[in-house]
Design a protein around this motif. Sequence first.
Motif, PDB file in Angstrom:
ATOM      1  N   LEU A 134     -25.531 -16.092  -4.700  1.00 32.68           N
ATOM      2  CA  LEU A 134     -25.978 -15.660  -3.376  1.00 32.68           C
ATOM      3  C   LEU A 134     -25.060 -16.147  -2.265  1.00 32.68           C
ATOM      4  O   LEU A 134     -25.345 -15.914  -1.091  1.00 32.68           O
ATOM      5  N   GLY A 135     -23.976 -16.832  -2.630  1.00 36.91           N
ATOM      6  CA  GLY A 135     -22.976 -17.199  -1.639  1.00 36.91           C
ATOM      7  C   GLY A 135     -22.911 -18.652  -1.267  1.00 36.91           C
ATOM      8  O   GLY A 135     -22.047 -19.061  -0.476  1.00 36.91           O
ATOM      9  N   ALA A 136     -23.805 -19.487  -1.803  1.00 40.29           N
ATOM     10  CA  ALA A 136     -23.742 -20.921  -1.502  1.00 40.29           C
ATOM     11  C   ALA A 136     -22.487 -21.530  -2.119  1.00 40.29           C
ATOM     12  O   ALA A 136     -21.998 -21.070  -3.155  1.00 40.29           O
ATOM     13  N   ASP A 137     -21.965 -22.564  -1.483  1.00 42.73           N
ATOM     14  CA  ASP A 137     -20.802 -23.290  -1.995  1.00 42.73           C
ATOM     15  C   ASP A 137     -21.315 -24.418  -2.881  1.00 42.73           C
ATOM     16  O   ASP A 137     -21.761 -25.458  -2.394  1.00 42.73           O
ATOM     17  N   VAL A 138     -21.304 -24.195  -4.181  1.00 46.96           N
ATOM     18  CA  VAL A 138     -21.866 -25.144  -5.143  1.00 46.96           C
ATOM     19  C   VAL A 138     -20.754 -25.973  -5.760  1.00 46.96           C
ATOM     20  O   VAL A 138     -19.792 -25.428  -6.300  1.00 46.96           O
ATOM     21  N   ILE A 139     -20.903 -27.281  -5.689  1.00 45.45           N
ATOM     22  CA  ILE A 139     -19.944 -28.204  -6.298  1.00 45.45           C
ATOM     23  C   ILE A 139     -20.608 -28.863  -7.499  1.00 45.45           C
ATOM     24  O   ILE A 139     -21.551 -29.637  -7.359  1.00 45.45           O
ATOM     25  N   LYS A 140     -20.135 -28.513  -8.684  1.00 47.62           N
ATOM     26  CA  LYS A 140     -20.681 -29.066  -9.924  1.00 47.62           C
ATOM     27  C   LYS A 140     -20.019 -30.410 -10.197  1.00 47.62           C
ATOM     28  O   LYS A 140     -18.796 -30.492 -10.357  1.00 47.62           O
ATOM     29  N   VAL A 141     -20.823 -31.457 -10.258  1.00 46.59           N
ATOM     30  CA  VAL A 141     -20.317 -32.816 -10.466  1.00 46.59           C
ATOM     31  C   VAL A 141     -20.563 -33.230 -11.909  1.00 46.59           C
ATOM     32  O   VAL A 141     -21.697 -33.185 -12.394  1.00 46.59           O
ATOM     33  N   GLU A 142     -19.487 -33.618 -12.595  1.00 44.95           N
ATOM     34  CA  GLU A 142     -19.606 -34.113 -13.971  1.00 44.95           C
ATOM     35  C   GLU A 142     -18.865 -35.426 -14.123  1.00 44.95           C
ATOM     36  O   GLU A 142     -17.976 -35.759 -13.332  1.00 44.95           O
ATOM     37  N   ALA A 143     -19.229 -36.149 -15.166  1.00 45.00           N
ATOM     38  CA  ALA A 143     -18.526 -37.383 -15.499  1.00 45.00           C
ATOM     39  C   ALA A 143     -17.154 -37.042 -16.077  1.00 45.00           C
ATOM     40  O   ALA A 143     -16.918 -35.911 -16.506  1.00 45.00           O
ATOM     41  N   PRO A 144     -16.234 -38.004 -16.071  1.00 42.60           N
ATOM     42  CA  PRO A 144     -14.908 -37.756 -16.661  1.00 42.60           C
ATOM     43  C   PRO A 144     -15.031 -37.211 -18.086  1.00 42.60           C
ATOM     44  O   PRO A 144     -15.801 -37.718 -18.895  1.00 42.60           O
ATOM     45  N   GLY A 145     -14.273 -36.154 -18.360  1.00 47.37           N
ATOM     46  CA  GLY A 145     -14.318 -35.535 -19.678  1.00 47.37           C
ATOM     47  C   GLY A 145     -15.329 -34.415 -19.786  1.00 47.37           C
ATOM     48  O   GLY A 145     -15.348 -33.689 -20.778  1.00 47.37           O
ATOM     49  N   GLY A 146     -16.200 -34.277 -18.775  1.00 42.77           N
ATOM     50  CA  GLY A 146     -17.208 -33.223 -18.795  1.00 42.77           C
ATOM     51  C   GLY A 146     -18.503 -33.704 -19.402  1.00 42.77           C
ATOM     52  O   GLY A 146     -18.559 -33.974 -20.604  1.00 42.77           O
ATOM     53  N   SER A 147     -19.544 -33.865 -18.598  1.00 46.77           N
ATOM     54  CA  SER A 147     -20.804 -34.424 -19.089  1.00 46.77           C
ATOM     55  C   SER A 147     -21.890 -33.390 -19.304  1.00 46.77           C
ATOM     56  O   SER A 147     -23.024 -33.744 -19.634  1.00 46.77           O
ATOM     57  N   ASP A 148     -21.586 -32.122 -19.110  1.00 42.07           N
ATOM     58  CA  ASP A 148     -22.564 -31.088 -19.393  1.00 42.07           C
ATOM     59  C   ASP A 148     -22.550 -30.811 -20.892  1.00 42.07           C
ATOM     60  O   ASP A 148     -21.585 -30.276 -21.441  1.00 42.07           O
ATOM     61  N   GLU A 149     -23.652 -31.178 -21.558  1.00 42.87           N
ATOM     62  CA  GLU A 149     -23.706 -31.103 -23.017  1.00 42.87           C
ATOM     63  C   GLU A 149     -23.443 -29.704 -23.552  1.00 42.87           C
ATOM     64  O   GLU A 149     -22.965 -29.524 -24.680  1.00 42.87           O
ATOM     65  N   THR A 150     -23.761 -28.683 -22.752  1.00 49.03           N
ATOM     66  CA  THR A 150     -23.621 -27.324 -23.257  1.00 49.03           C
ATOM     67  C   THR A 150     -22.169 -26.932 -23.498  1.00 49.03           C
ATOM     68  O   THR A 150     -21.895 -25.934 -24.171  1.00 49.03           O
ATOM     69  N   ARG A 151     -21.210 -27.715 -22.980  1.00 55.42           N
ATOM     70  CA  ARG A 151     -19.795 -27.439 -23.267  1.00 55.42           C
ATOM     71  C   ARG A 151     -19.528 -27.497 -24.776  1.00 55.42           C
ATOM     72  O   ARG A 151     -18.598 -26.852 -25.272  1.00 55.42           O
ATOM     73  N   GLY A 152     -20.326 -28.274 -25.487  1.00 62.21           N
ATOM     74  CA  GLY A 152     -20.127 -28.405 -26.929  1.00 62.21           C
ATOM     75  C   GLY A 152     -21.145 -27.659 -27.758  1.00 62.21           C
ATOM     76  O   GLY A 152     -21.151 -27.782 -28.989  1.00 62.21           O
TER      77      GLY A 152
END
Length: 401
Positions: free
Chosen positions: A29-47
Amino acid sequence: MSGALEGIKVLDLTRVLAGPYCTMILADLGADVIKVEAPGGSDETRGWGPPFQNGVSAYYLCANRNKRSLTVDLKTEEGRDIVRELAKEADVLIHNFKSGSMEKWLLDYDSLKENNPKLVFCSITGFGESGPYRHLPGYDYIIQGMSGLMSITGDQDSSPFKIGVAMVDILTGLYSAISIEAALLERERSGKGQKIDMSLMDAAVSSLANVASNYLISGNVPQRLGNDHPNIVPYSIFKAMDGEIIIAVGNNRQFTTLCEVMKIPEIAKDEKYRTNEARVENRIELTNILENQLQLKSSEFWMELFSKNNIPCGPIQTMDQVFNHPQVIERDMVVQVNHPEAGSVKLVGSPIKLSRTATKVERHPPMQESILSRSFKKQGTLLKRFHNLSRKKLSTLGLIH
């Protein structure tokens, strides 16, 4: 045209599905979203795969488009300082850490609102921030079981079934997006932000809708009805000669028409089936009558006949049929985005259709290693203080420059 939420800055500390799905809606919808992750990527769904496309998880790709990305180590005081600085200029901060985590880090709403009283702060947890279960983690599957959803999914001869997608996460993401937008709208009047306490359990219980109301009014514990509707008959899957179709008759007029086109008009006049209440009481016998007729012709024949006579019906489609369906294609429910690692990626489009401020897909889901791009640096107010940090300090904080 600019997006409906252009100018709204969102600091996204969430991972997995409920939170990222919410922030993807805001980003679309146009919001400026900044996704914050830990070093190496902490979003489990990456794996979470297979499938992967060039090493990038399909699961991760489904909920993270249109976001910028930032690497911050919240285990360090320096990393937490970065979030505090960003929160001073943010409109929204959303997280899905366990209850008590943000308070421990002094990143909770009461701490952050001192420097930004207009901040809308959204917390997503399994059971909310009050009640005896507030400290327990929440997982979609477990909440589906605890909320009663699984107790009504399946049939009498089966075990309880979970819904085929993580629907509790999706619902919580939707409720969170609605709540954030409501808080932003209210802020226009009051000039003040507020805290939003979202719970997977609450969202799941709220989704029980008429089934919950049936229990609260009658006191009768709902049973698994398979594909049948607890309140409406005929409203289910029925077997034709060559396969199954869905018939969804919602009123007596439609039922009369159904019986007429099926050449069993007398059924609509029978006291056992004339009203919906009677049909619910005699659903098994009525289902047998209808299926005996349906099995005389093909599913295609019946669907064409029913459609001509305004009787709600439809096929049960597989994924390949869904995404090749002309209606899905016409409505732009498949979009394509170029990803530096995955290549050209197909994603599900946004269902939100606004006439002036249409949703857009302008950014690929952030890569495994976050990079502060030139365009990101030009954002100005949100990162003014952040950009003054030295290159050396960025490195020590786990940020990639």
